[in-house]
Design a protein around this motif. Structure first.
Motif, PDB file in Angstrom:
ATOM      1  N   VAL A  44      55.620 -29.871  24.540  1.00 17.13           N
ATOM      2  CA  VAL A  44      55.657 -28.551  24.004  1.00 17.13           C
ATOM      3  C   VAL A  44      56.810 -28.064  23.832  1.00 17.13           C
ATOM      4  N   THR A  45      57.051 -27.153  22.719  1.00 16.73           N
ATOM      5  CA  THR A  45      58.386 -26.658  22.494  1.00 16.73           C
ATOM      6  C   THR A  45      58.575 -25.375  23.364  1.00 16.73           C
ATOM      7  N   ARG A  46      59.560 -24.631  23.082  1.00 18.42           N
ATOM      8  CA  ARG A  46      59.880 -23.589  23.875  1.00 18.42           C
ATOM      9  C   ARG A  46      58.920 -22.558  23.608  1.00 18.42           C
ATOM     10  N   ASN A  47      58.518 -22.435  22.312  1.00 16.50           N
ATOM     11  CA  ASN A  47      57.520 -21.345  21.937  1.00 16.50           C
ATOM     12  C   ASN A  47      56.026 -21.755  22.132  1.00 16.50           C
ATOM     13  N   GLY A  48      55.790 -22.837  22.662  1.00 14.98           N
ATOM     14  CA  GLY A  48      54.379 -23.192  23.046  1.00 14.98           C
ATOM     15  C   GLY A  48      53.583 -24.109  22.435  1.00 14.98           C
ATOM     16  N   THR A  49      54.396 -24.459  20.898  1.00 14.42           N
ATOM     17  CA  THR A  49      53.757 -25.481  20.091  1.00 14.42           C
ATOM     18  C   THR A  49      53.480 -26.874  20.532  1.00 14.42           C
ATOM     19  N   ALA A  50      52.601 -27.542  20.568  1.00 14.95           N
ATOM     20  CA  ALA A  50      52.162 -28.844  20.944  1.00 14.95           C
ATOM     21  C   ALA A  50      53.040 -29.909  19.896  1.00 14.95           C
ATOM     22  N   VAL A  51      53.917 -30.793  20.195  1.00 18.23           N
ATOM     23  CA  VAL A  51      54.401 -31.664  19.472  1.00 18.23           C
ATOM     24  C   VAL A  51      53.710 -32.954  19.263  1.00 18.23           C
ATOM     25  N   ARG A  52      53.266 -33.272  20.497  1.00 22.42           N
ATOM     26  CA  ARG A  52      52.567 -34.600  20.752  1.00 22.42           C
ATOM     27  C   ARG A  52      51.404 -34.452  21.959  1.00 22.42           C
ATOM     28  N   THR A  53      50.473 -34.799  21.823  1.00 28.43           N
ATOM     29  CA  THR A  53      49.270 -34.580  22.757  1.00 28.43           C
ATOM     30  C   THR A  53      48.718 -36.103  22.981  1.00 28.43           C
ATOM     31  N   ALA A  54      48.429 -36.507  24.231  1.00 23.79           N
ATOM     32  CA  ALA A  54      47.640 -37.553  24.784  1.00 23.79           C
ATOM     33  C   ALA A  54      46.252 -37.019  25.314  1.00 23.79           C
ATOM     34  N   ARG A  55      45.258 -37.614  25.255  1.00 20.85           N
ATOM     35  CA  ARG A  55      43.932 -37.106  25.861  1.00 20.85           C
ATOM     36  C   ARG A  55      43.368 -38.390  26.432  1.00 20.85           C
ATOM     37  N   PHE A  56      42.738 -38.420  27.590  1.00 21.78           N
ATOM     38  CA  PHE A  56      42.039 -39.338  28.396  1.00 21.78           C
ATOM     39  C   PHE A  56      40.996 -38.810  28.988  1.00 21.78           C
ATOM     40  N   MET A  57      39.845 -39.846  29.212  1.00 24.24           N
ATOM     41  CA  MET A  57      38.816 -39.200  29.816  1.00 24.24           C
ATOM     42  C   MET A  57      39.094 -39.356  31.348  1.00 24.24           C
ATOM     43  N   ALA A  58      38.736 -38.159  32.298  1.00 21.80           N
ATOM     44  CA  ALA A  58      39.169 -38.036  33.467  1.00 21.80           C
ATOM     45  C   ALA A  58      38.641 -39.145  34.421  1.00 21.80           C
ATOM     46  N   SER A  59      37.663 -39.838  34.140  1.00 25.50           N
ATOM     47  CA  SER A  59      36.944 -40.303  34.929  1.00 25.50           C
ATOM     48  C   SER A  59      37.697 -41.753  34.806  1.00 25.50           C
ATOM     49  N   ARG A  60      38.282 -42.407  33.695  1.00 29.74           N
ATOM     50  CA  ARG A  60      39.046 -43.291  33.597  1.00 29.74           C
ATOM     51  C   ARG A  60      40.466 -43.259  34.097  1.00 29.74           C
ATOM     52  N   VAL A  61      41.205 -42.164  34.239  1.00 31.13           N
ATOM     53  CA  VAL A  61      42.393 -41.926  34.730  1.00 31.13           C
ATOM     54  C   VAL A  61      42.642 -42.551  36.310  1.00 31.13           C
ATOM     55  N   VAL A  62      43.354 -43.530  36.565  1.00 34.09           N
ATOM     56  CA  VAL A  62      43.580 -44.102  37.888  1.00 34.09           C
ATOM     57  C   VAL A  62      44.743 -43.420  38.593  1.00 34.09           C
ATOM     58  N   ALA A  63      45.991 -42.937  37.803  1.00 26.89           N
ATOM     59  CA  ALA A  63      46.969 -42.415  38.654  1.00 26.89           C
ATOM     60  C   ALA A  63      47.634 -41.389  37.146  1.00 26.89           C
ATOM     61  N   LEU A  64      48.284 -40.325  37.748  1.00 22.15           N
ATOM     62  CA  LEU A  64      49.009 -39.375  36.748  1.00 22.15           C
ATOM     63  C   LEU A  64      50.304 -38.950  37.629  1.00 22.15           C
ATOM     64  N   VAL A  65      51.504 -39.559  37.267  1.00 21.01           N
ATOM     65  CA  VAL A  65      52.510 -39.249  37.816  1.00 21.01           C
ATOM     66  C   VAL A  65      53.525 -38.524  37.000  1.00 21.01           C
ATOM     67  N   GLU A  66      54.035 -37.172  37.725  1.00 20.62           N
ATOM     68  CA  GLU A  66      55.097 -36.444  37.039  1.00 20.62           C
ATOM     69  C   GLU A  66      56.411 -36.786  37.450  1.00 20.62           C
ATOM     70  N   HIS A  67      57.141 -36.919  36.517  1.00 27.28           N
ATOM     71  CA  HIS A  67      58.646 -37.493  36.892  1.00 27.28           C
ATOM     72  C   HIS A  67      59.581 -36.400  36.189  1.00 27.28           C
ATOM     73  N   PRO A  68      60.111 -35.528  37.399  1.00 29.16           N
ATOM     74  CA  PRO A  68      60.839 -34.439  36.678  1.00 29.16           C
ATOM     75  C   PRO A  68      62.168 -35.164  36.295  1.00 29.16           C
ATOM     76  N   ALA A  69      62.807 -34.395  35.405  1.00 32.54           N
ATOM     77  CA  ALA A  69      64.361 -34.812  34.770  1.00 32.54           C
ATOM     78  C   ALA A  69      65.361 -34.729  35.752  1.00 32.54           C
ATOM     79  N   ASP A  70      66.172 -35.821  35.812  1.00 27.07           N
ATOM     80  CA  ASP A  70      67.148 -36.134  36.674  1.00 27.07           C
ATOM     81  C   ASP A  70      68.133 -34.860  36.547  1.00 27.07           C
ATOM     82  N   THR A  71      68.597 -34.449  37.592  1.00 24.99           N
ATOM     83  CA  THR A  71      69.649 -33.134  37.555  1.00 24.99           C
ATOM     84  C   THR A  71      70.756 -33.760  38.484  1.00 24.99           C
TER      85      THR A  71
END
Length: 83
Positions: A44-71
């Motif tokens: 998502v851009t600063r003003n909230g416009t989606a640039v790229r979106t991926a959709r998955f069936m929740a029943s098929r998702v095994v893992a979802l891992v969020e990696h924050p930016a290195d600081t």
């Protein structure tokens, strides 16, 4: 923030497959939404416009891992050093 990324592992029936959505430019972020049996990951851009979106069936998702930016350690927004 540039460098944020989310890794999604999905069950394909005969194994698993990994996908990744990342914030590719400065000022963009990655958002995760879940609802009605669908997991949606968007860059998502600063003003909230989606640039790229991926959709998955929740029943098929095994893992979802969020990696924050290195600081850097001197960055006040980053995590404190562990001792």
């Amino acid at each position: 923030m540039k460098g944020d990324r989310v890794e999604i592992v999905v069950d394909t029936g005969d194994g698993t497959r990994a996908y990744e959505v990342a914030a590719t430019r400065a000022g963009r972020r990655v958002e995760v939404r879940t609802g009605r049996g669908v997991v949606e990951v968007s860059e998502v851009t600063r003003n909230g416009t989606a640039v790229r979106t991926a959709r998955f069936m929740a029943s098929r998702v095994v893992a979802l891992v969020e990696h924050p930016a290195d600081t850097s350690p001197g960055d006040p927004r980053g995590p404190s050093p562990r001792g």
